[in-house]
Design a protein around this motif. Structure first.
Motif, PDB file in Angstrom:
ATOM      1  N   PRO A 247      53.347  85.814  36.517  1.00 18.36           N
ATOM      2  CA  PRO A 247      54.112  86.846  35.799  1.00 18.36           C
ATOM      3  C   PRO A 247      54.649  87.910  36.740  1.00 18.36           C
ATOM      4  O   PRO A 247      54.222  88.029  37.890  1.00 18.36           O
ATOM      5  CB  PRO A 247      53.073  87.429  34.843  1.00 18.36           C
ATOM      6  N   GLN A 248      55.586  88.679  36.222  1.00 16.46           N
ATOM      7  CA  GLN A 248      56.162  89.767  37.004  1.00 16.46           C
ATOM      8  C   GLN A 248      55.125  90.867  37.262  1.00 16.46           C
ATOM      9  O   GLN A 248      55.068  91.454  38.338  1.00 16.46           O
ATOM     10  CB  GLN A 248      57.360  90.335  36.237  1.00 16.46           C
ATOM     11  N   GLU A 249      54.272  91.136  36.253  1.00 11.87           N
ATOM     12  CA  GLU A 249      53.242  92.168  36.380  1.00 11.87           C
ATOM     13  C   GLU A 249      51.905  91.536  36.776  1.00 11.87           C
ATOM     14  O   GLU A 249      51.682  90.349  36.565  1.00 11.87           O
ATOM     15  CB  GLU A 249      53.083  92.906  35.041  1.00 11.87           C
ATOM     16  N   PHE A 250      51.017  92.354  37.334  1.00 12.10           N
ATOM     17  CA  PHE A 250      49.670  91.883  37.661  1.00 12.10           C
ATOM     18  C   PHE A 250      48.803  92.021  36.407  1.00 12.10           C
ATOM     19  O   PHE A 250      48.332  93.122  36.092  1.00 12.10           O
ATOM     20  CB  PHE A 250      49.079  92.700  38.810  1.00 12.10           C
ATOM     21  N   ASN A 251      48.599  90.932  35.695  1.00  9.51           N
ATOM     22  CA  ASN A 251      47.936  91.014  34.392  1.00  9.51           C
ATOM     23  C   ASN A 251      46.491  90.510  34.410  1.00  9.51           C
ATOM     24  O   ASN A 251      45.963  90.107  33.380  1.00  9.51           O
ATOM     25  CB  ASN A 251      48.746  90.239  33.342  1.00  9.51           C
ATOM     26  N   PHE A 252      45.847  90.525  35.584  1.00  6.87           N
ATOM     27  CA  PHE A 252      44.436  90.159  35.639  1.00  6.87           C
ATOM     28  C   PHE A 252      43.570  91.410  35.530  1.00  6.87           C
ATOM     29  O   PHE A 252      44.059  92.541  35.620  1.00  6.87           O
ATOM     30  CB  PHE A 252      44.112  89.399  36.932  1.00  6.87           C
ATOM     31  N   ASN A 253      42.282  91.207  35.321  1.00  9.49           N
ATOM     32  CA  ASN A 253      41.333  92.312  35.202  1.00  9.49           C
ATOM     33  C   ASN A 253      41.130  92.958  36.579  1.00  9.49           C
ATOM     34  O   ASN A 253      40.578  92.342  37.484  1.00  9.49           O
ATOM     35  CB  ASN A 253      39.992  91.793  34.668  1.00  9.49           C
ATOM     36  N   GLN A 254      41.562  94.201  36.724  1.00  8.35           N
ATOM     37  CA  GLN A 254      41.505  94.876  38.017  1.00  8.35           C
ATOM     38  C   GLN A 254      40.075  95.127  38.491  1.00  8.35           C
ATOM     39  O   GLN A 254      39.842  95.364  39.673  1.00  8.35           O
ATOM     40  CB  GLN A 254      42.253  96.215  37.933  1.00  8.35           C
ATOM     41  N   PHE A 255      39.110  95.071  37.571  1.00  6.01           N
ATOM     42  CA  PHE A 255      37.715  95.358  37.933  1.00  6.01           C
ATOM     43  C   PHE A 255      36.921  94.093  38.225  1.00  6.01           C
ATOM     44  O   PHE A 255      35.761  94.157  38.604  1.00  6.01           O
ATOM     45  CB  PHE A 255      37.032  96.149  36.809  1.00  6.01           C
ATOM     46  N   GLU A 256      37.560  92.947  38.063  1.00  2.60           N
ATOM     47  CA  GLU A 256      36.880  91.679  38.314  1.00  2.60           C
ATOM     48  C   GLU A 256      37.060  91.272  39.770  1.00  2.60           C
ATOM     49  O   GLU A 256      38.049  91.606  40.413  1.00  2.60           O
ATOM     50  CB  GLU A 256      37.451  90.603  37.389  1.00  2.60           C
ATOM     51  N   LYS A 257      36.098  90.522  40.293  1.00  3.68           N
ATOM     52  CA  LYS A 257      36.196  90.061  41.672  1.00  3.68           C
ATOM     53  C   LYS A 257      37.204  88.920  41.780  1.00  3.68           C
ATOM     54  O   LYS A 257      37.414  88.157  40.841  1.00  3.68           O
ATOM     55  CB  LYS A 257      34.831  89.623  42.183  1.00  3.68           C
TER      56      LYS A 257
END
Length: 358
Positions: free
Chosen positions: A184-194
């Motif tokens: 995707p264009q945006e970073f849509n993963f969990n920023q707090f996950e490793k």
């Protein structure tokens, strides 16, 4: 009875024979240890999911901010359990090959999209054959992201037909979606996950066994230059590393078709140039077909392959990129490949003329 990664294996033989069938006692014990590790790994996944859920729910609330911060620290301190794939002593960098499902990978037939009765996307037609690279080129608002959204089923079309590797997106949606990866264009993963766990979770969505998921995750993190960051939280990565992570995540289920929605947007010049050269190589190695949306004419030309030029919700031309560039079907198609864009040049020329007249 032998337990391996939550699967029970029954052997009709005595213990001594089981050792022989596993080559030697050491291999047998290794499998037993792996099963125990898997149990601990599953417990850890649940613990992290619980902590992450609390953070996502309460980090914005002042009354819970301190507790949320405490759980963020706890997440960072968790030592990830390594699951060593059976029999592996070293990593062999061989790209996992996707399955093959016919020569036509993607078909869009008379796709229409309207919002509240207002048509914004009309009569889009094109298809992608195996072995082709396809760029969707056009200015902002032309319909590139809408196209990506419709193919990935994130956007519902108003009418028309989409087929992915012979699977109709309306009647066989689950089967079609399993064969697609999305950057995707945006970073849509969990920023707090490793970093490692983001890929493991993605593999889990596709039902990939834990052992194979760990192996593929290691491979793609190494291939994308992220292995040293595997235990870091995603929020600690640079913009370029986050983009690499989205690419690795899209590939972990070895899809036959990968959709990239302006993957180089918002990156600095050096990173854009680096990834612009590397992305085609990665997909060529993986065997996946990719559709790449871009506003940059030079990106479409560098990718080669085929190009669909979009303007105000319609495809103005589709064919080999070099041919579309050299022999545009009309003035609108020519504007897509102008650099600077024609409308920008016209505005600048009018402003310059007004300055001279003034």
């Amino acid at each position: 009875t032998d337990f391996e990664h939550n699967i029970i294996h029954d052997f009709e033989a005595n213990h001594e024979r089981i050792y022989n069938e596993h080559d030697n006692e050491q291999m047998y014990l290794t499998r037993m240890v792996a099963a125990q590790q898997d149990v601990q790994y599953q417990k850890q996944v649940k613990e992290k999911a619980h902590l992450t859920s609390f953070v996502d729910r309460f980090r914005a609330k002042a009354s819970k901010a301190k507790q949320a911060q405490s759980r963020i620290k706890a997440l960072d301190k968790i030592e990830r359990i390594e699951i060593e794939p059976e029999g592996r002593r070293s990593m062999r960098l061989k790209i996992p090959a996707p399955s093959r499902s016919g020569e036509r990978v993607l078909t869009l037939d008379q796709i229409h999209k309207a919002y509240e009765g207002e048509p914004v996307y009309e009569g889009v037609d094109f298809h992608v054959q195996r072995g082709e690279k396809v760029a969707l080129a056009g200015p902002n608002g032309a319909g590139k992201s809408t196209t990506i959204g419709i193919i990935s089923s994130l956007v519902n079309k108003t009418s028309g037909e989409v087929q992915i590797l012979g699977k109709d997106l309306d009647t066989e949606r689950s089967e079609a979606k399993r064969r697609v990866g999305v950057v995707p264009q945006e970073f849509n993963f969990n920023q707090f996950e490793k970093v490692f766990d983001i890929l493991i979770a993605q593999a889990g969505y596709y039902g990939i066994p834990a052992k194979l998921a760990a192996e593929r995750t290691e491979f793609y993190l190494r291939r994308l230059g992220l292995w040293e960051k595997r235990n870091s939280s995603a929020r600690m990565l640079s913009g370029g590393m986050k983009r690499r992570l989205t690419i690795a995540r899209a590939l972990v289920n070895t899809p036959e078709l990968v959709l990239l929605d302006e993957p180089l947007a918002n990156l600095d010049y050096k990173l854009r140039e680096e990834l612009r050269a590397e992305i085609p190589r990665i997909f060529e190695e993986s065997g996946s077909i990719f559709v790449y949306a871009t506003t940059e004419p030079e990106e479409a030309l560098l990718l080669g392959g085929h190009c669909a030029t979009l303007w105000e919700g319609r495809v103005t031309q589709f064919g080999p990129t070099a041919q579309v560039y050299r022999q545009p079907a009309d003035a609108t198609t020519a504007r897509v490949f102008s650099d600077p864009p024609s409308e920008t040049a016209e505005i600048c020329m009018r402003a310059h003329t007004q300055d001279l007249e003034g």
